[in-house]
Design a protein around this motif. Structure first.
Motif, mmCIF file in Angstrom:
data_model
loop_
_atom_site.group_PDB
_atom_site.id
_atom_site.type_symbol
_atom_site.label_atom_id
_atom_site.label_comp_id
_atom_site.label_asym_id
_atom_site.label_seq_id
_atom_site.Cartn_x
_atom_site.Cartn_y
_atom_site.Cartn_z
ATOM 1 N N LYS A 117 -16.851 44.296 30.941
ATOM 2 C CA LYS A 117 -17.129 44.504 32.363
ATOM 3 C C LYS A 117 -18.533 44.044 32.738
ATOM 4 O O LYS A 117 -18.899 44.058 33.913
ATOM 5 N N ARG A 241 -21.389 53.747 36.313
ATOM 6 C CA ARG A 241 -21.709 52.348 36.571
ATOM 7 C C ARG A 241 -22.322 52.258 37.961
ATOM 8 O O ARG A 241 -22.032 53.093 38.830
ATOM 9 N N GLU A 311 -14.994 47.324 41.935
ATOM 10 C CA GLU A 311 -14.441 47.247 40.586
ATOM 11 C C GLU A 311 -13.052 46.648 40.486
ATOM 12 O O GLU A 311 -12.550 46.423 39.380
#
Length: 621
Positions: A117, A241, A311
């Motif tokens: 990611k 995140r 995301e």
């Protein structure tokens, strides 16, 4: 009995004969003879291994020997022959929790830096300037590690500031602890093997599994990281995140505290510091009018931020964006690009994404219950969780602090929190309880009416202890059969699914999919209202499903199940974590692992024996 084997030779021969679809597993879908002869290298004694389950166990044992680079290795036939329930539970307890554990420190960052990611050229770690110790520690690491940068976040983090980070997404620091020789990251347990971040409500259910398996320190570590996030980021994050800084998660911190306290001998100073933080979160995250608190006195999920959530994978919102691309006479990719850059702004589309971001805050991403409506709803789930907060705080003050607790220069009493809980219960009954249906529905406070979508969240008041005995009876007798399938309860009823937009993607939190948190909350609710026999049945259904799939598919323990087919083979908008592995399942999936261990605590021994009979009678040595 142990057999000495030439590891590589037997491993290759087993795969060549039995793994006919070449997926590096031995499953019921393979067309091999399901019969393999082992020969001990020292004694030349033979043993015939028969059947999918036993052959997949052999493959797993050989895979471990290969990983250890053993040329000649011993395989314990008792491990191959182990009953499935004992094997699944043992691997969760002894292996899976450790495999899912991460830390953000010198050792742990090496894994996180290589995360798929991490789209930046330079992996980025964000740490709050309020964490002076963390800033100093990670700045030193920045000098040591290649391809790594530390960025210090301001003390106050606005949604406008968070938007500036989208071009440079990164992981957020979590708590550090002083060990004898060095600072180390406070560990956390991720949902599944492809994750390297700590997720919100997953962590509560994982914590319950850890406590059952005697891993108190890891459960305490989850609470420590919850506390760290509230202090340094203002909330318990959807996950740590940078693009999750604008949204929280279903509130279950108090429930974890109570579970830890119930283990006994908990340090009162530690409990005090966490209870202070629970109350801080309650006041500043949930009870600010106009944000997550609504004019009804009940709460909603309401994430900050504008536009598409960061995301999601490319193309995820094409069905939503297409009409707007036509409206602005642009190809869909060009419209998406201009919308993301805010070159084009559209109030109607912005509102859609307010609801979408809020839905993701709920943990139910995605469900037709919350699509384009979430921020308008006093949802049953969040208000059940907050009722539980109020009752937990009441009981913790009464049981551990002699009826009086000071937090932020305010004196709190059990009576005060009991009154808050009673108010919420009355409003939930007034606005969310539907007598005709015999279940709870979300209340649309904007349009002042119930939103009659039949979702598994209707059982959350059972878990919270919010409903009275009559309502509990209606839920069990009237509502539960609508959700029940062979392997447990579905995320919504088939009726609600059929009434939704059939052209939309199949939402993973709706019918026909089954999820571990829904099962666990239902079981505890049934036990709380003394429906012991029904609880046994529902636990058996779910554990049967997990055991069946593990037996037939090389130990697979996935994120979710399709309850129409009683299978881990899920075809929805997202995939199914925990199904992609070579030879041996390393970690299962966090809350499914926890549900298995929790279910075994409830299930009668005779029913456990029945689960062990899921191996075909002809699968014998």
């Amino acid at each position: 009995m142990k057999f000495l084997l030439k590891v590589d030779q037997v491993f290759e021969a087993l795969l060549l004969q039995e793994d006919t679809d070449h997926d590096k597993k031995i499953t019921k879908d393979d067309l091999g003879p399901k019969r393999f002869v082992l020969v001990d290298e020292s004694t030349k004694e033979q043993q015939i291994i028969v059947g999918t389950y036993h052959l997949s166990n052999l493959l797993q044992e050989l895979a471990v020997l290969k990983e250890n680079e053993e040329i000649l290795g011993e395989v314990d036939l008792d491990c191959i022959q182990e009953n499935p329930v004992e094997r699944i539970s043992r691997k969760i307890r002894e292996d899976y929790w450790d495999e899912l554990t991460r830390t953000i420190d010198r050792k742990g960052l090496k894994l996180i830096i290589e995360d798929v990611k991490t789209s930046n050229e330079v992996a980025t770690l964000y740490v709050s300037e309020k964490d002076k110790q963390g800033v100093a520690y990670f700045k030193e690491l920045e000098k040591e590690l290649d391809n790594f940068e530390v960025v210090v976040l301001p003390s106050t983090i606005s949604e406008e500031y968070v938007a500036t980070l989208d071009d440079k997404p990164g992981i957020l620091a979590l708590a550090l602890q002083q060990k004898i020789y060095s600072l180390q990251g406070v560990p956390f347990v991720v949902p599944g093997g492809r994750f390297n971040e700590m997720y919100g409500w997953d962590s509560y259910f994982i914590g319950i599994g850890l406590l059952i398996d005697g891993k108190l320190e890891k459960a305490i570590a989850i609470a420590e990281n919850f506390k760290y996030q509230i202090i340094h980021y203002g909330k318990i994050l959807n996950a740590n995140r940078s693009y999750y800084l604008t949204r929280t998660q279903p509130p279950l911190y108090s429930s974890l505290l109570v579970a830890i306290a119930n283990e006994g001998n908990i340090d009162k100073k530690w409990l005090r510091s966490h209870l202070e933080t629970v109350i801080l979160e309650y006041d500043t995250v949930w009870m600010v009018q106009g944000n997550r608190l609504t004019p009804t006195g009940l709460n909603r999920y309401k994430a900050d931020g504008v536009g598409m959530p960061f995301e999601v994978e490319p193309g995820h919102f094409d069905d939503v964006l297409e009409p707007y691309a036509i409206k602005y006479n642009l190809p869909i990719r060009e419209f998406e690009k201009q919308y993301l850059a805010r070159i084009i702004t559209d109030p109607e589309l912005d509102l859609y994404f307010v609801h979408d971001r809020s839905m993701r805050e709920s943990g139910h991403d995605t469900t037709n219950r919350l699509i384009n409506t979430c921020a308008n709803l006093n949802s049953v789930d969040v208000n059940s969780f907050l009722y539980k907060y109020e009752k937990d705080i009441e009981s913790l003050i009464r049981d551990y602090f002699e009826g009086s607790f000071t937090a932020g220069n305010v004196i709190h009493t059990p009576e005060e929190w009991a009154k808050k809980a009673e108010f919420r219960k009355e409003r939930m009954t007034e606005l969310c309880w539907n007598e005709t249906a015999g279940m709870y529905f979300d209340y649309d406070f904007v349009n002042q009416k119930q939103f009659p979508f039949e979702a598994a969240s209707t059982f959350f008041p059972l878990w919270a202890g919010l409903c009275d005995d009559y309502q509990a009876q209606k839920l069990v007798e009237n509502a539960l059969p609508l959700f029940m399938k062979t392997g447990g309860i579905t995320g919504s009823t088939q009726n609600s699914w059929l009434e939704s937009d059939q052209n939309a993607p199949q939402r993973q939190w709706d019918y026909p999919f089954g999820w571990a948190p829904h099962q666990m909350l239902l079981w505890e609710g049934l036990l709380k209202y003394n429906y012991k026999e029904k609880a046994q049945e529902m636990v058996y259904r779910w554990l049967w499903l997990i055991t069946k799939n593990a037996v037939e598919y090389n130990g697979t323990i996935p994120e979710k199940f399709d309850l129409e087919t009683s299978s881990h083979k899920v075809f929805a908008e997202y995939g199914n974590v925990g199904t992609e592995f070579d030879y041996i399942a390393k970690e299962g999936f966090g809350w499914v692992n926890a549900s298995y261990q929790y279910g075994l605590q409830i299930l009668d021994g005779k029913l456990i024996d029945e689960l062990n009979q899921l191996i075909s009678p002809d699968e014998l040595f």
